[in-house]
Write a protein that holds these residues in place. Structure first.
Motif, mmCIF file in Angstrom:
data_model
loop_
_atom_site.group_PDB
_atom_site.id
_atom_site.type_symbol
_atom_site.label_atom_id
_atom_site.label_comp_id
_atom_site.label_asym_id
_atom_site.label_seq_id
_atom_site.Cartn_x
_atom_site.Cartn_y
_atom_site.Cartn_z
ATOM 1 N N VAL A 1 0.875 -1.171 0.000
ATOM 2 C CA VAL A 1 0.000 0.000 0.000
ATOM 3 C C VAL A 1 0.912 1.222 0.000
ATOM 4 N N CYS A 2 0.830 2.036 -1.037
ATOM 5 C CA CYS A 2 1.715 3.187 -1.178
ATOM 6 C C CYS A 2 0.959 4.481 -0.880
ATOM 7 N N GLY B 1 2.045 2.040 20.484
ATOM 8 C CA GLY B 1 1.841 3.415 20.052
ATOM 9 C C GLY B 1 2.159 3.597 18.592
ATOM 10 N N PRO B 2 2.111 4.830 18.123
ATOM 11 C CA PRO B 2 2.363 5.104 16.697
ATOM 12 C C PRO B 2 3.768 4.710 16.277
ATOM 13 N N VAL B 3 3.884 4.408 14.982
ATOM 14 C CA VAL B 3 5.166 4.095 14.376
ATOM 15 C C VAL B 3 5.464 5.167 13.339
ATOM 16 N N LEU B 4 6.670 5.758 13.423
ATOM 17 C CA LEU B 4 7.088 6.803 12.490
ATOM 18 C C LEU B 4 8.051 6.242 11.467
ATOM 19 N N SER B 5 8.053 6.827 10.281
ATOM 20 C CA SER B 5 9.003 6.443 9.251
ATOM 21 C C SER B 5 9.364 7.671 8.435
ATOM 22 N N TYR B 6 10.667 7.827 8.186
ATOM 23 C CA TYR B 6 11.153 8.906 7.321
ATOM 24 C C TYR B 6 11.764 8.351 6.041
ATOM 25 N N ALA B 7 11.499 7.078 5.765
ATOM 26 C CA ALA B 7 12.002 6.444 4.542
ATOM 27 C C ALA B 7 10.993 6.652 3.422
ATOM 28 N N LYS B 8 11.495 7.040 2.250
ATOM 29 C CA LYS B 8 10.639 7.227 1.080
ATOM 30 C C LYS B 8 10.991 6.195 0.018
ATOM 31 N N PRO B 9 9.973 5.766 -0.742
ATOM 32 C CA PRO B 9 8.572 6.189 -0.724
ATOM 33 C C PRO B 9 7.835 5.663 0.499
ATOM 34 N N GLU C 1 5.120 -14.931 10.026
ATOM 35 C CA GLU C 1 3.925 -15.514 9.419
ATOM 36 C C GLU C 1 3.052 -14.407 8.819
ATOM 37 N N ASP C 2 2.345 -13.693 9.671
ATOM 38 C CA ASP C 2 1.506 -12.567 9.232
ATOM 39 C C ASP C 2 2.083 -11.290 9.839
ATOM 40 N N TYR C 3 2.340 -10.290 9.000
ATOM 41 C CA TYR C 3 2.925 -9.051 9.520
ATOM 42 C C TYR C 3 2.755 -7.927 8.500
ATOM 43 N N VAL C 4 3.016 -6.696 8.962
ATOM 44 C CA VAL C 4 3.133 -5.550 8.064
ATOM 45 C C VAL C 4 4.578 -5.075 8.106
ATOM 46 N N TYR C 5 5.021 -4.546 6.977
ATOM 47 C CA TYR C 5 6.402 -4.089 6.819
ATOM 48 C C TYR C 5 6.375 -2.573 6.639
ATOM 49 N N ILE C 6 7.024 -1.854 7.557
ATOM 50 C CA ILE C 6 7.125 -0.388 7.489
ATOM 51 C C ILE C 6 8.613 -0.045 7.426
ATOM 52 N N PRO C 7 9.103 0.500 6.319
ATOM 53 C CA PRO C 7 10.539 0.779 6.184
ATOM 54 C C PRO C 7 11.051 1.706 7.297
ATOM 55 N N ARG C 8 12.091 1.233 8.000
ATOM 56 C CA ARG C 8 12.776 1.986 9.056
ATOM 57 C C ARG C 8 11.755 2.607 10.035
ATOM 58 N N GLY C 9 10.845 1.787 10.485
ATOM 59 C CA GLY C 9 9.867 2.243 11.466
ATOM 60 C C GLY C 9 10.516 2.467 12.825
ATOM 61 N N GLN C 10 10.072 3.492 13.520
ATOM 62 C CA GLN C 10 10.678 3.830 14.804
ATOM 63 C C GLN C 10 9.623 4.260 15.812
ATOM 64 N N ASN C 11 10.012 4.198 17.070
ATOM 65 C CA ASN C 11 9.160 4.672 18.139
ATOM 66 C C ASN C 11 9.154 6.192 18.163
ATOM 67 N N LEU C 12 8.075 6.759 18.713
ATOM 68 C CA LEU C 12 7.980 8.222 18.772
ATOM 69 C C LEU C 12 9.164 8.852 19.486
ATOM 70 N N TYR C 13 9.673 8.156 20.473
ATOM 71 C CA TYR C 13 10.704 8.755 21.320
ATOM 72 C C TYR C 13 12.115 8.365 20.902
ATOM 73 N N ASP C 14 12.216 7.593 19.814
ATOM 74 C CA ASP C 14 13.521 7.205 19.308
ATOM 75 C C ASP C 14 13.974 8.251 18.295
ATOM 76 N N THR C 15 14.399 9.391 18.790
ATOM 77 C CA THR C 15 14.742 10.517 17.913
ATOM 78 C C THR C 15 16.028 10.284 17.147
ATOM 79 N N THR C 16 16.861 9.341 17.606
ATOM 80 C CA THR C 16 18.140 9.089 16.925
ATOM 81 C C THR C 16 18.057 7.913 15.958
ATOM 82 N N GLU C 17 16.920 7.276 15.857
ATOM 83 C CA GLU C 17 16.702 6.127 14.981
ATOM 84 C C GLU C 17 17.677 4.981 15.262
ATOM 85 N N GLN C 18 17.905 4.724 16.525
ATOM 86 C CA GLN C 18 18.804 3.635 16.886
ATOM 87 C C GLN C 18 18.098 2.284 16.906
#
Length: 557
Positions: A429-430, A506-514, A472-489
């Motif tokens: 899903v893009c 909680g929410p998952v953030l991603s700054y990877a494009k697309p 088995e069943d999952y979703v793939y979010i490129p370079r997903g991170q926690n809200l509080y992981d500001t350094t993307e470690q």
């Protein structure tokens, strides 16, 4: 001869001239001494617009008066009168300056009424009106006359209406109507309908009143269409689909001169039988195109798909449905508790049917007036906008659970349960990255809207991440991170379990494009017909502006 005699001679001459013309004009008479006399007569005009006759002096010879004034010029005057002219027949009647007709923009209005000038009174003469209704590309116009009263004539050669339903070289028609018989309902071939109204100078009637509506084209089982946009519906929609074995096929022809690269299929209303243990063993929706696509069943209203049809001359949509059978269910007997009443009830809702909007997207955007844009390669779904929602197929699919029903007194007898996501899926899903936005946040719509395996014995929902837990069943979010992981470690890509989150719920953030979410399911579900822990997901997304630093990105989640 004296001056009085000369005037007396000219007077009968003027009478002759007056008799030759019916409309008098002013004549100036010059007596030779500078005195002017104005008379009503005809003749040659001077520069001042008056007819001038010079009176003869003494001993002058008067010209002979001809027997027929039309055969010579009286008094040697150039009168330029055509003896063969007929002023009554040569008179022209200018048509009235009545403006009529206009263009209708179908992007602004969906229905309206067109009436003849003056309606409900009689229409004027000498009209040449034209109304042109242009619908949104992919739609058509339906029209019907509520009143029709046009002067009748042989072959409608006097007053008439012409209805043009579309391009005459592409199945359009041009039909002329007159009289009092109301024409049949009118349907445009394309997105343009033209109405022309002509009247002459004869008797007139009340005219006409025509109602029009702009609708999407509709096709159903067995059709073959090349329309750029249309609705594909189940037979007799919105009535229930017949409870029988049936096959419904639709063939979509593609334009070879303006090649079609993709189809967008919007499942506006889509209700089929549910999956059994994740498999569509009974009802099925199949798209036969260039690449394998998911076979769908269950409730998928609101979903959409992009289909690659590049290089194809046609594409087929197939729907297979099977009968739904009721099952015996014990019902509480209020009059005699020692006896159980048996009723035959449906676990599966018999209210099945579909309404699917199909849009053909040309390879060259300039060849289409439809605003839909193509999806990037590899995207089964493509969303636009700063915020929106994505969900797995059949997320809202349910059945009535009559398994625990013995005598109808059980609390969970007939409760609604979810039938779960589909098996063997692997698609992306893009989401289009809006200008000025660099990140995106994904979040559950509600506490129960993320269920992808991973249910622990103590039934405590917790995020599951990574390849070792989500295989088995999952979703793939490129370079997903926690809200509080500001350094993307601690970025991870795979997410499953009973709650979304990276280590923490909680929410998952991603700054990877697309921006994309890949959905992967296997082919094995343990619970037949009931989604104990595999309902799927229903997520909302919000894009994060580039101007917001990552420490403050939580405000957009």
């Amino acid at each position: 001869m004296g001056s009085n005699t000369r005037v007396a001679i000219i007077t009968p001459l003027l009478a002759i001239i007056v008799a030759a013309r019916t409309d008098p004009i002013v004549v100036q008479v010059d007596n030779g001494n500078g005195a002017l006399y104005e008379q009503q007569s005809y003749g040659q005009t001077n520069q001042n617009g008056f007819h001038k006759f010079n009176l003869h002096q003494s001993n002058s010879v008067l010209p002979e008066i001809p027997d027929n004034p039309d055969e010579s010029n009286m008094f040697n005057m150039d009168m330029d009168m055509d003896s063969s002219s007929d002023p009554l027949n040569e008179a022209t009647m200018e048509p009235p300056s009545i403006e009529c007709g206009h263009d209708v923009d179908g992007t602004l209005v969906e229905n309206g009424t067109i009436t003849s000038p003056g309606y409900p009174d009689n229409y004027p003469a000498f009209l040449n009106c034209r109304w042109r209704i242009k619908a949104t590309p992919g739609k058509k116009i339906l029209a019907a006359f509520s009143e029709f009263d046009i002067t009748a004539s042989t072959d409608c050669t006097s007053d008439y209406i012409v209805i043009i339903t579309g391009d005459l070289e592409n199945e359009g028609t041009s039909t002329k109507y007159c009289g009092k018989s109301v024409p049949a309902e009118i349907e445009s071939v394309g997105e343009v309908l033209e109405v022309q109204f002509h009247t002459n100078q004869g008797d007139s009637c009340r005219g006409f009143s025509m109602d029009y509506t702009i609708v999407t084209k509709i096709v159903t089982c067995g059709a073959k269409t090349s329309d750029m946009q249309f609705d594909f519906t189940s037979p007799l929609y919105p009535e229930y689909l017949a409870n029988e074995t049936s096959q419904c096929d639709l063939t979509i022809s593609h334009d070879c001169e303006n090649p079609i690269c993709q189809l967008r299929i919007d499942l506006l209303d889509f209700r089929l039988g549910p999956p059994i243990s994740g498999d569509c063993n009974f009802d099925q929706f199949i798209v036969r195109a260039n690449e394998p696509l998911p076979v769908l069943c269950g409730n998928n209203s609101g979903q959409h798909l992009y289909v690659d049809v590049r290089g194809r001359s046609e594409t087929n949509l197939n729907l297979l449905t099977m009968p739904i059978f009721p099952k015996p269910v014990g019902v509480h007997n209020e009059t005699d508790q020692s006896r159980t009443i048996i009723e035959w009830l449906h676990e599966i809702d018999p209210n099945r049917g579909w309404k699917i909007m199909v849009t053909q997207i040309p390879c060259d955007c300039a060849d289409s007036s439809i605003p839909d844009t193509s999806a990037p390669t590899g995207c089964l779904q493509y969303h636009t906008g700063i915020a929106g929602k994505i969900s797995s197929f059949n997320f809202h699919g349910t059945i009535r659970n009559y398994e625990p029903c013995w005598n109808g007194t059980e609390e969970d007898c007939g409760e609604s349960i979810y039938t779960g996501h589909l098996n063997n899926l692997d698609y992306s899903v893009c989401i289009e990255s809006e200008p000025g936005y660099c990140g995106i946040a994904y979040e559950q719509m509600d506490p129960s809207s993320f269920q992808l395996t991973g249910l622990e014995e103590e039934n405590v929902p917790s995020p599951w991440n990574g390849e070792t837990m989500c295989y088995e069943d999952y979703v793939y979010i490129p370079r997903g991170q926690n809200l509080y992981d500001t350094t993307e470690q601690y970025t991870v890509e795979r997410y499953c379990g009973q709650v979304l989150g990276n280590r923490l719920s909680g929410p998952v953030l991603s700054y990877a494009k697309p921006f994309l979410v890949r959905t992967k399911t296997n082919g094995d579900e343990l619970h037949g017909g009931v989604a104990m822990n595999n309902r799927g997901y229903d997520l909302k997304y919000t894009q994060i502006p580039c101007s917001v630093d990552r420490a403050n990105a939580a405000a957009f989640a």
